[in-house]
Scaffold this motif. Structure first.
Motif, PDB file in Angstrom:
ATOM      1  N   LEU A 386     -25.011 -23.847 -42.585  1.00  0.00           N
ATOM      2  CA  LEU A 386     -24.315 -24.843 -41.775  1.00  0.00           C
ATOM      3  C   LEU A 386     -22.818 -24.545 -41.713  1.00  0.00           C
ATOM      4  O   LEU A 386     -22.188 -24.688 -40.653  1.00  0.00           O
ATOM      5  CB  LEU A 386     -24.557 -26.246 -42.360  1.00  0.00           C
ATOM      6  N   HIS A 390     -20.792 -23.844 -38.212  1.00  0.00           N
ATOM      7  CA  HIS A 390     -19.639 -24.620 -37.750  1.00  0.00           C
ATOM      8  C   HIS A 390     -18.430 -23.724 -37.510  1.00  0.00           C
ATOM      9  O   HIS A 390     -17.697 -23.905 -36.528  1.00  0.00           O
ATOM     10  CB  HIS A 390     -19.306 -25.707 -38.770  1.00  0.00           C
ATOM     11  N   LEU A 393     -18.874 -21.933 -34.193  1.00  0.00           N
ATOM     12  CA  LEU A 393     -18.654 -22.773 -33.022  1.00  0.00           C
ATOM     13  C   LEU A 393     -17.173 -22.900 -32.694  1.00  0.00           C
ATOM     14  O   LEU A 393     -16.781 -22.990 -31.519  1.00  0.00           O
ATOM     15  CB  LEU A 393     -19.266 -24.158 -33.260  1.00  0.00           C
ATOM     16  N   GLN A 422     -15.004 -28.073 -45.718  1.00  0.00           N
ATOM     17  CA  GLN A 422     -13.919 -27.908 -44.749  1.00  0.00           C
ATOM     18  C   GLN A 422     -13.043 -26.696 -45.121  1.00  0.00           C
ATOM     19  O   GLN A 422     -12.639 -25.918 -44.253  1.00  0.00           O
ATOM     20  CB  GLN A 422     -13.077 -29.189 -44.696  1.00  0.00           C
ATOM     21  N   GLN A 425     -15.005 -23.455 -44.518  1.00  0.00           N
ATOM     22  CA  GLN A 425     -15.035 -23.249 -43.061  1.00  0.00           C
ATOM     23  C   GLN A 425     -13.690 -22.737 -42.563  1.00  0.00           C
ATOM     24  O   GLN A 425     -13.622 -21.828 -41.726  1.00  0.00           O
ATOM     25  CB  GLN A 425     -15.395 -24.565 -42.382  1.00  0.00           C
TER      26      GLN A 425
END
Length: 550
Positions: A386, A390, A393, A422, A425
């Motif tokens: 996941l 993210h 994207l 976060q 990512q």
């Protein structure tokens, strides 16, 4: 420390001294007894020869007159002497014509006997020898006997028809055998031998005692004192002193031993004093080192702050100068009387520059805040699939614009991390953007993640097919404000921020790259767990998120 008797120095010295004395005095006593016996035997032989000559001279006249009774009576008289064992006369055929022992008269001796073999060779005719007087020692029931044999020669004065043949035909008419007992000599020698060995034993004992006393005083007592000193030192008694008054080598050794003991005692007292004050000294040194460390850290902080301030001032000064320049230009254009003369395209272009430079200042400040952020966010169990999705994207449009294909290699099972999703990512986005900047003409961006063989670590790697990084630049790529991008395109905080995020999550990051061959950033995290554990960890499958557009 016990020492066995037979292995002690005392016993070995005593045994060696005793053996030496026994050898010396035994040799001397044996030689003295042998010499004394030789002297006595020489004297006895001389006496026997004297008696034999005396008999021949005293009976010479009677023999000339052929008065045998007188000759035999004289021999019997002399044969009664205390030392005379017997007197015999043989003729040329070995017949005993006279003997003080009447039982021997008329008996013929065997020419091979000890008395005759000296003059008669075995197997030859019984001819008397003309040799000199013979002396022999015989052993009988009464003890040893010294026998002296002397020839009775046929002289010209006694040759006649009624007596003897002329001397040329019969040079020796008989043999006189005088036998003397050696019982007194043997008894005397036994007494001498016993007395000599007794004196030798007494002298040996006296010499041994004196030698033992001397060795004890000179050698054994100092050695015993040294042994006692070593035992005292081994028990920790450093106050013990070895008292040896001798001025020889053992005295020097005792003095050296006492000096060594003093040195050990001094060193032990010094160690005791050091031990007593060691804790205080360690504390003082620790406080000094702590103060020095604080000063060093303060100096390093001030130095780093100075470098950071200079870099930030330089980085902010460039966009702020552009903003100031174009703001002044717009102010002049707006202050002109004829505002319509200003081209709207020029005004919009200048405003775009101001906006872009302002965004640049904001990015610098934002990255500084991220770089200086020390506290971690909210940690939770998150799926790597996941997080990677993210991040993709966010940069998908950017990758498509650069004609870059995105490939994701992942295991069949799910890999989870205990992390701040976060921040992970954000780190991936920074790596994706850097990879896209390195592939200006398009390429492939590959993301691989899986758990290692032990299942305790998660491995996440980001690879590109871009221009790569020179090997001499690799050690500095994670330094703040260091960038390899040209034309002021980068601030130099992206990889530094990524490094800080990975480090705060207890992981490590490394890079493998060379010029013209792309770059691979590998991150290793402690893994939370891997679902579907039955699936092989090395069984990865590929997912292509975006294909190059024509």
């Amino acid at each position: 420390m016990s020492v066995r008797l037979f292995s002690s120095l005392k016993f070995r010295l005593l045994a060696g001294s005793l053996l030496l004395l026994v050898i010396l005095f035994g040799t001397y006593s044996s030689y003295a007894v042998w010499y004394h016996e030789r002297q006595l035997m020489a004297q006895m032989e001389a006496n026997a020869l004297s008696i034999s000559e005396f008999l021949k001279s005293s009976t010479h006249y009677s023999m000339l007159l052929n008065r045998k009774e007188d000759v035999y009576r004289t021999m019997e008289t002399i044969g009664r002497g205390e030392l005379i064992a017997g007197i015999r006369v043989y003729n040329k055929r070995g017949l005993i014509t006279f003997s003080t022992d009447s039982s021997e008269r008329g008996r013929t001796l065997d020419l091979n006997s000890e008395a005759c073999i000296r003059c008669h060779a075995p197997g030859t005719a019984p001819v008397l020898s003309l040799s000199d007087d013979r002396i022999r020692i015989e052993t009988g029931p009464a003890g040893r006997i010294l026998a002296t044999m002397s020839s009775i020669r046929n002289e010209a004065s006694c040759a006649g028809p009624e007596c003897h043949a002329p001397p040329k035909g019969q040079p020796v008419v008989g043999v006189l055998d005088v036998r003397m007992t050696l019982s007194r000599v043997d008894a005397s020698m036994a007494e001498v031998r016993t007395g000599m060995f007794r004196v030798a034993a007494i002298l040996a004992a006296c010499v041994l005692f004196l030698a033992w006393w001397s060795l004890s005083r000179i050698v054994l007592e100092p050695i015993t004192a040294l042994m006692e000193g070593t035992q005292q030192i081994s028990t920790g008694n450093l106050e013990h002193r070895v008292l040896v008054a001798a001025r020889d080598e053992l005295g020097a050794l005792a003095k050296s031993f006492n000096g060594m003991t003093d040195s050990i005692r001094t060193a032990q007292e010094e160690n005791r004093r050091w031990s007593a004050t060691l804790e205080q000294r360690v504390q003082e040194k620790s406080e000094e080192l702590t103060a020095i460390h604080r000063r060093i850290v303060h100096v390093e902080k001030m130095t780093s702050l100075g470098r950071l301030s200079a870099t930030v001032a330089h980085e902010l000064n460039n966009p702020l100068s552009g903003i100031l320049t174009y703001s002044k230009l717009l102010s002049r254009q707006l202050s002109r009387t004829n505002f319509a003369s200003a081209s709207p395209e020029d005004v919009l272009s200048e405003l775009d520059i101001i906006i872009r430079e302002t965004h640049r200042c904001g990015d610098i400040v934002k990255n500084l805040l991220l770089f200086s952020k020390k506290e971690s966010g909210v940690f939770a169990y998150e799926s790597l699939e996941l997080i990677v999705g993210h991040a993709y994207l966010i940069v998908r449009h950017h990758l498509e614009m650069r004609d870059i294909r995105f490939v994701e290699l992942k295991p069949h099972g799910n890999v989870e991390l205990l992390c701040d999703a976060q921040q992970i990512q954000q780190a991936l986005v920074a790596l994706f953007v850097n990879a896209a900047d390195a592939m200006a003409d398009g390429g492939t961006l590959t993301v691989t993640y899986e758990a290692d063989a032990s299942g305790r670590r998660a491995v996440l790697s980001v690879s590109d097919t871009g221009i790569g990084i020179d090997s001499e630049l690799l050690p500095r790529i994670f330094e703040p404000f260091y960038t390899t991008k040209e034309g002021g395109q980068g601030v130099g905080l992206g990889l530094a921020v990524v490094y800080g995020i990975i480090e705060r999550h207890g992981g490590t990051i490394s890079v493998d790259s060379s010029s013209g061959k792309g770059a691979t950033f590998t991150m290793i995290f402690p893994a939370a767990e891997q679902t579907n554990a039955d699936a092989p960890q090395s069984a990865l499958h590929s997912t292509t998120k975006s294909l190059p557009t024509a």
